[in-house]
Design a protein around this motif. Structure first.
Motif, PDB file in Angstrom:
ATOM      1  N   MET A   1      -0.464  19.425   3.269  1.00 20.89           N
ATOM      2  CA  MET A   1      -1.693  18.681   3.830  1.00 20.89           C
ATOM      3  C   MET A   1      -2.078  19.313   4.747  1.00 20.89           C
ATOM      4  SD  MET A   1      -1.510  14.524   2.806  1.00 20.89           S
ATOM      5  CE  MET A   1      -0.675  14.216   3.564  1.00 20.89           C
TER       6      MET A   1
ATOM      7  N   LYS B   1       1.059  -0.995  -0.230  1.00 18.32           N
ATOM      8  CA  LYS B   1      -0.019  -0.614   0.125  1.00 18.32           C
ATOM      9  C   LYS B   1       1.073   1.186   0.105  1.00 18.32           C
ATOM     10  CE  LYS B   1      -4.197   2.525   2.998  1.00 18.32           C
ATOM     11  NZ  LYS B   1      -4.874   2.052   3.147  1.00 18.32           N
ATOM     12  N   CYS B   2       1.937   1.097   0.689  1.00 19.40           N
ATOM     13  CA  CYS B   2       2.523   2.260   0.871  1.00 19.40           C
ATOM     14  C   CYS B   2       4.187   2.130   0.508  1.00 19.40           C
ATOM     15  CB  CYS B   2       2.379   3.036   3.015  1.00 19.40           C
ATOM     16  SG  CYS B   2       4.055   1.226   3.370  1.00 19.40           S
TER      17      CYS B   2
ATOM     18  N   THR C   1      -1.525   4.886   5.807  1.00 18.98           N
ATOM     19  CA  THR C   1      -2.528   5.325   4.842  1.00 18.98           C
ATOM     20  C   THR C   1      -2.056   6.232   5.011  1.00 18.98           C
ATOM     21  OG1 THR C   1      -4.241   4.061   6.470  1.00 18.98           O
ATOM     22  CG2 THR C   1      -4.535   6.600   5.311  1.00 18.98           C
ATOM     23  N   LEU C   2      -1.450   7.192   5.603  1.00 13.93           N
ATOM     24  CA  LEU C   2      -0.734   8.497   5.770  1.00 13.93           C
ATOM     25  C   LEU C   2      -0.083   8.890   4.578  1.00 13.93           C
ATOM     26  CD1 LEU C   2      -0.002  11.316   6.638  1.00 13.93           C
ATOM     27  CD2 LEU C   2       1.514  10.771   8.381  1.00 13.93           C
TER      28      LEU C   2
ATOM     29  N   ALA D   1       0.414   6.271   1.993  1.00 17.52           N
ATOM     30  CA  ALA D   1       0.009   6.612   0.849  1.00 17.52           C
ATOM     31  C   ALA D   1      -0.018   7.257   0.281  1.00 17.52           C
ATOM     32  CB  ALA D   1      -1.145   5.221   0.920  1.00 17.52           C
ATOM     33  N   ARG D   2      -1.064   8.489   1.000  1.00 16.81           N
ATOM     34  CA  ARG D   2      -1.686   9.319   0.800  1.00 16.81           C
ATOM     35  C   ARG D   2      -0.943  10.647  -0.007  1.00 16.81           C
ATOM     36  NH1 ARG D   2      -5.522  13.047   4.129  1.00 16.81           N
ATOM     37  NH2 ARG D   2      -6.017  14.777   3.096  1.00 16.81           N
ATOM     38  N   ALA D   3       0.370  10.459   1.224  1.00 16.40           N
ATOM     39  CA  ALA D   3       1.223  12.039   1.020  1.00 16.40           C
ATOM     40  C   ALA D   3       2.565  11.452  -0.153  1.00 16.40           C
ATOM     41  CB  ALA D   3       1.808  12.271   1.957  1.00 16.40           C
ATOM     42  N   ARG D   4       2.085   9.937  -0.218  1.00 15.58           N
ATOM     43  CA  ARG D   4       3.499   9.409  -0.844  1.00 15.58           C
ATOM     44  C   ARG D   4       5.165  10.181  -0.531  1.00 15.58           C
ATOM     45  NH1 ARG D   4       1.130   7.661  -5.412  1.00 15.58           N
ATOM     46  NH2 ARG D   4      -1.266   7.622  -5.512  1.00 15.58           N
TER      47      ARG D   4
END
Length: 484
Positions: free
Chosen positions: A199, A111-112, A133-134, A136-139
């Motif tokens: 973010m 995922k990340c 989750t963080l 993966a979202r922030a890349r």
């Protein structure tokens, strides 16, 4: 050397039956099962805990013994509030799941995309899911040195109880402002956290506190190798260059580095509980400078106040008169003059610093490509300027004894000199267990020495070393040598 043999069974205080289940904290009470242990907790709790938290205007929050302790007593054992790779671990590749070293470079979390040691290492989703989750979202490009900061940011953002406990610890933000290396470090980390900062811009306000909490309180763990952890109570152990506790780490059932703190000497009720924040073989000047730069205080313990450092002379210089040695007039004053103990000669603290720093650079350079010849030559030159017990001489001697043959007559003298130093500074092996064991093993090879006694003593010092650590590997080798 004090050896404590722990009892393996006792009597359950609830039912009076023979019991083998030991209290995990104090190791003194036995129970027949966990149900009776829980029932007895209200009675046992006041005497189980061996410490209490006190506050002092100068020391801040610290720990005192609440009962007399003997060597080997467990003082406390706890899981970390937070743990992860050091913020100085730029060149390491550690698993985002267990914190261990990653041998395979192409194994990643699906995922990340951060590195893992093996595909099934993330079976404990609760540990990694919030950060995954963080990430993966922030890349964010995977960098071990920001992972611990990210985990603390998540605790802050979610208003976790663990964050509340962390904020009770010292962070010394007032000493880490613009113009300091610590402030530059915060700015550097914020750049690597760019997508997260974009973010959530408000996280910039808490980054200085997080970096301060890590620098002031985090302990290097083993296992997992390369990780650092912050503990709610163990982080309150105050510093002393003559500490009265030792600690070790073990992975608990959730894969966290659990710390256990033991007494290494007799401690009376009401005495301060201490550990050591610096290297035991650094001289007073080096230790006090390190503590001031990283922990924001200067030590005034009995070792720091003694010009001879408990008779080891780790910082003493040889006087040009050749009959004495230069010692600090007031070791607790960094600007003090140094005087010879045999003639009227004096030098300034600046001159001492200039000489020892230059020699340190030379030692570091030679150590990179050490050979028996280069080390022997360096040691000869060092002893012209320094006391034979000086930290630079001891460091070079320790490397040399592992390279020179048994027939070399210097080996025995060097081993004994090193043992004299470590025995004075760390008689219980709290900080120098591996260093001491290596010396004892070399001493055991010298003609006329009691091989068995030295190897047994080396094994004793290594008995608490973490599994698969260098100390544990040496212990296994010594056990093999003892068997034939």
């Amino acid at each position: 050397m004090e050896t404590v043999v722990a009892a393996s069974h006792g009597v359950c205080p609830v039912c009076g039956k023979d019991a083998t289940l030991k209290c995990g904290n104090c190791k003194r009470e036995f129970y027949c099962d966990k149900c009776h242990q829980s029932r007895d907790w209200p009675r046992h709790r006041p005497v189980c805990c061996a410490w209490e938290i006190r506050h002092d205007p100068q020391l801040g929050r610290h720990l005192l013994a609440t009962r007399d302790l003997v060597p080997g007593d467990v003082i406390l054992s706890e899981a970390p509030l937070v743990w992860g790779p050091s913020i100085h671990a730029q060149n390491q590749r550690l698993c985002v799941g267990c914190g261990g070293q990653c041998a395979e470079i192409d194994v990643r979390c699906g995922k990340c995309c951060w590195p893992v040691c093996r595909p099934d290492c993330l079976t404990d989703k609760k540990r990694h899911e919030p950060e995954c989750t963080l990430l993966a979202r922030a890349r964010i490009i995977p960098r071990c040195d920001v992972l611990l900061v990210i985990r603390m940011l998540i605790l802050w953002r979610t208003k976790s109880k663990r964050w509340t406990s962390l904020t009770n610890l010292q962070s010394h933000e007032d000493s880490r402002g613009p113009g300091t290396e610590a402030h530059d470090e915060v700015m550097n980390i914020s750049q690597h956290l760019g997508p997260i900062v974009a973010m959530a811009p408000d996280c910039m306000s808490v980054l200085p506190k997080i970096c301060g909490l890590i620098d002031v309180n985090a302990l290097e763990t083993m296992p997992p190798e390369g990780s650092f952890a912050i503990y709610e109570n163990a982080s309150l152990l105050e510093h002393s260059c003559v500490a009265n506790t030792r600690h070790c780490f073990r992975l608990d059932d959730k894969g966290r580095p659990r710390i256990t703190v033991n007494a290494i000497t007799s401690i009376k009720k009401g005495e301060h509980l201490s550990t050591m924040y610096t290297h035991a073989l650094w001289s007073t000047r080096a230790r006090r400078e390190h503590l001031l730069a990283t922990k924001y205080f200067t030590c005034r313990c009995e070792r720091c106040a003694d010009p001879t450092e408990l008779g080891t002379h780790l910082g003493s210089l040889r006087c040009p008169c050749r009959n004495g040695f230069m010692l600090a007039n007031d070791p607790l004053n960094p600007d003090t003059d140094w005087s010879c103990n045999a003639c009227p000669g004096t030098v300034t603290s600046a001159e001492v610093a200039q000489l020892t720093d230059r020699l340190e650079e030379e030692v570091t350079e030679v150590m990179r490509k050490a050979t028996p010849h280069t080390l022997s030559d360096l040691l000869s030159r060092l002893t012209v300027l320094l006391h034979p017990g000086h930290q630079h001489c001891v460091s070079v001697s320790h490397s040399l004894i592992q390279l020179i043959p048994l027939s070399d007559p210097r080996k025995l003298d060097l081993c004994k000199r090193i043992m004299d130093t470590v025995t004075r500074l760390d008689p219980h092996g709290a900080r120098l267990a591996l260093y001491t064991a290596v010396t004892l093993r070399e001493l055991a090879t010298c003609p006329g020495e009691d091989r068995l006694a030295h190897l047994l003593r080396a094994a004793y010092f290594l008995q608490s070393e973490p599994p698969n650590s260098p100390g544990d590997k040496l212990l296994r080798l010594i056990k093999l040598e003892l068997s034939y």
